[in-house]
Design a protein around this motif. Structure first.
Motif, mmCIF file in Angstrom:
data_model
loop_
_atom_site.group_PDB
_atom_site.id
_atom_site.type_symbol
_atom_site.label_atom_id
_atom_site.label_comp_id
_atom_site.label_asym_id
_atom_site.label_seq_id
_atom_site.Cartn_x
_atom_site.Cartn_y
_atom_site.Cartn_z
ATOM 1 N N CYS A 139 31.646 36.317 23.747
ATOM 2 C CA CYS A 139 30.856 35.547 24.729
ATOM 3 C C CYS A 139 30.737 36.700 25.933
ATOM 4 O O CYS A 139 30.296 36.289 27.141
ATOM 5 C CB CYS A 139 32.007 34.506 25.234
ATOM 6 S SG CYS A 139 33.609 35.221 25.862
ATOM 7 N N GLU A 140 31.128 38.051 25.789
ATOM 8 C CA GLU A 140 30.893 38.812 26.900
ATOM 9 C C GLU A 140 31.747 38.703 27.993
ATOM 10 O O GLU A 140 31.349 39.379 29.257
ATOM 11 C CB GLU A 140 29.463 39.052 27.042
ATOM 12 C CG GLU A 140 28.644 39.489 26.093
ATOM 13 C CD GLU A 140 27.152 39.952 26.252
ATOM 14 O OE1 GLU A 140 26.669 39.729 27.572
ATOM 15 O OE2 GLU A 140 26.452 40.368 25.528
ATOM 16 N N THR A 141 32.847 38.059 27.936
ATOM 17 C CA THR A 141 33.719 37.966 29.122
ATOM 18 C C THR A 141 34.668 39.379 29.049
ATOM 19 O O THR A 141 35.143 39.839 28.186
ATOM 20 C CB THR A 141 34.672 36.829 28.675
ATOM 21 O OG1 THR A 141 33.999 35.768 28.851
ATOM 22 C CG2 THR A 141 35.894 36.769 29.694
ATOM 23 N N TRP A 149 47.608 39.710 28.204
ATOM 24 C CA TRP A 149 47.132 39.502 26.767
ATOM 25 C C TRP A 149 48.192 38.857 25.710
ATOM 26 O O TRP A 149 48.726 39.230 24.687
ATOM 27 C CB TRP A 149 47.076 41.042 25.907
ATOM 28 C CG TRP A 149 45.664 41.733 26.331
ATOM 29 C CD1 TRP A 149 44.741 41.316 27.633
ATOM 30 C CD2 TRP A 149 45.052 42.914 25.880
ATOM 31 N NE1 TRP A 149 43.839 42.203 27.662
ATOM 32 C CE2 TRP A 149 43.981 43.406 26.727
ATOM 33 C CE3 TRP A 149 45.578 43.749 24.928
ATOM 34 C CZ2 TRP A 149 43.118 44.168 26.538
ATOM 35 C CZ3 TRP A 149 44.627 44.809 24.639
ATOM 36 C CH2 TRP A 149 43.530 45.200 25.333
ATOM 37 N N ALA A 150 48.459 37.564 26.362
ATOM 38 C CA ALA A 150 49.601 36.796 25.533
ATOM 39 C C ALA A 150 49.181 36.588 23.902
ATOM 40 O O ALA A 150 50.194 36.700 23.305
ATOM 41 C CB ALA A 150 49.811 35.364 26.256
ATOM 42 N N GLN A 151 47.931 36.296 23.947
ATOM 43 C CA GLN A 151 47.551 35.716 22.237
ATOM 44 C C GLN A 151 46.994 37.002 21.524
ATOM 45 O O GLN A 151 46.458 36.593 20.521
ATOM 46 C CB GLN A 151 46.701 34.401 22.454
ATOM 47 C CG GLN A 151 47.511 33.188 23.267
ATOM 48 C CD GLN A 151 48.967 32.873 22.608
ATOM 49 O OE1 GLN A 151 48.839 32.794 21.496
ATOM 50 N NE2 GLN A 151 49.729 32.592 23.459
ATOM 51 N N GLY A 152 46.447 37.726 22.493
ATOM 52 C CA GLY A 152 45.568 38.900 21.689
ATOM 53 C C GLY A 152 44.157 38.340 21.157
ATOM 54 O O GLY A 152 43.890 38.589 19.996
ATOM 55 N N GLU A 153 43.859 37.723 22.373
ATOM 56 C CA GLU A 153 42.486 36.882 22.039
ATOM 57 C C GLU A 153 41.497 37.092 23.456
ATOM 58 O O GLU A 153 42.236 36.899 24.589
ATOM 59 C CB GLU A 153 42.322 35.958 21.166
ATOM 60 C CG GLU A 153 43.205 34.645 22.055
ATOM 61 C CD GLU A 153 43.479 33.171 21.528
ATOM 62 O OE1 GLU A 153 43.597 33.397 20.362
ATOM 63 O OE2 GLU A 153 43.649 32.443 22.158
ATOM 64 N N CYS A 154 40.381 36.674 23.319
ATOM 65 C CA CYS A 154 39.498 36.407 24.369
ATOM 66 C C CYS A 154 39.940 35.257 25.312
ATOM 67 O O CYS A 154 40.342 34.132 24.566
ATOM 68 C CB CYS A 154 37.906 36.299 24.155
ATOM 69 S SG CYS A 154 37.133 35.927 25.520
ATOM 70 N N PRO A 155 40.304 35.411 26.544
ATOM 71 C CA PRO A 155 40.660 34.010 27.337
ATOM 72 C C PRO A 155 39.544 32.995 27.423
ATOM 73 O O PRO A 155 39.961 31.890 27.608
ATOM 74 C CB PRO A 155 41.093 34.642 28.666
ATOM 75 C CG PRO A 155 40.348 35.961 28.681
ATOM 76 C CD PRO A 155 40.310 36.431 27.313
ATOM 77 N N HIS A 156 38.337 33.429 27.037
ATOM 78 C CA HIS A 156 37.280 32.435 27.558
ATOM 79 C C HIS A 156 37.085 31.718 25.999
ATOM 80 O O HIS A 156 36.975 30.478 25.813
ATOM 81 C CB HIS A 156 36.280 33.249 27.788
ATOM 82 C CG HIS A 156 34.974 32.260 28.438
ATOM 83 N ND1 HIS A 156 33.814 32.022 27.452
ATOM 84 C CD2 HIS A 156 34.851 31.389 29.231
ATOM 85 C CE1 HIS A 156 32.947 31.377 28.056
ATOM 86 N NE2 HIS A 156 33.637 30.492 29.102
ATOM 87 N N CYS A 157 36.793 32.406 25.010
ATOM 88 C CA CYS A 157 36.220 31.805 23.569
ATOM 89 C C CYS A 157 37.273 31.924 22.577
ATOM 90 O O CYS A 157 36.984 31.347 21.506
ATOM 91 C CB CYS A 157 34.897 32.556 23.310
ATOM 92 S SG CYS A 157 35.362 34.092 22.561
ATOM 93 N N SER A 158 38.399 32.680 22.694
ATOM 94 C CA SER A 158 39.459 32.699 21.826
ATOM 95 C C SER A 158 39.288 33.479 20.660
ATOM 96 O O SER A 158 40.170 33.429 19.640
ATOM 97 C CB SER A 158 40.251 31.346 21.371
ATOM 98 O OG SER A 158 40.541 30.364 22.325
#
Length: 171
Positions: A139-141, A149-158
């Motif tokens: 998503c280019e966020t 970085w709690a989940q190790g993923e993009c906060p916008h598209c996961s």
């Protein structure tokens, strides 16, 4: 041992990763179940440092952390000041705190942000010969600060950071 050390609480221990940035480590430390601290400031308050830990989480090192500050943090988290020094840029190395950079291949191996990815002249991962990412490949966020970085993923598209390696380019 002075009077402050007796009053100061000890936090739950979190093992640092090799090469981990202080920003990423402080975020993991705050979120650790035994600690559950809501902000970098709350951590700094416990260590008697005030808002300085908030700056470190944002990878802002001006003024550069001094030995006394690192010792104060070390006294409440059980990690030596020497180990914290390893989480900082070496003397004479210029940092670029934005954009946040990531090697998805490294992250897939060890899920942490590495301090050397933020060195001003670092554009590729020396280990994988891949260009460092500055935003989500889906998503280019732009990446948030490593402390978040709690989940190790993009906060916008996961999208998982580790899965971003599929679209990371050779350098």
């Amino acid at each position: 041992m002075n009077e402050d050390d007796e009053i100061r609480p000890k936090l739950g221990y979190v093992e640092p990763y090799e090469g981990e940035s202080i920003s990423h480590y402080l975020g993991r430390l705050r979120r650790f179940k035994a600690n559950s601290l809501p902000s970098g400031y709350s951590l700094g308050k416990i260590a008697g440092l005030g808002a300085v830990t908030t700056r470190w989480e944002k990878l802002y090192f001006n003024p550069f952390p001094n030995r006394q500050e690192l010792e104060a943090l070390a006294s409440v988290v059980g990690v030596s000041a020497e180990r914290f020094i390893e989480m900082l840029p070496p003397k004479g190395v210029t940092m670029k705190p934005r954009p946040i950079r990531l090697c998805a291949a490294c992250y897939a191996e060890v899920p942490c942000h590495r301090i050397d990815w933020q060195f001003k002249d670092k554009m590729k991962c020396d280990r994988h010969n891949l260009r460092l990412l500055t935003k989500c490949t889906n998503c280019e966020t732009p990446f948030p600060i490593p402390a978040d970085w709690a989940q190790g993923e993009c906060p916008h598209c996961s999208l998982s950071f580790a899965k971003m390696v599929k679209r990371q380019k050779l350098r």
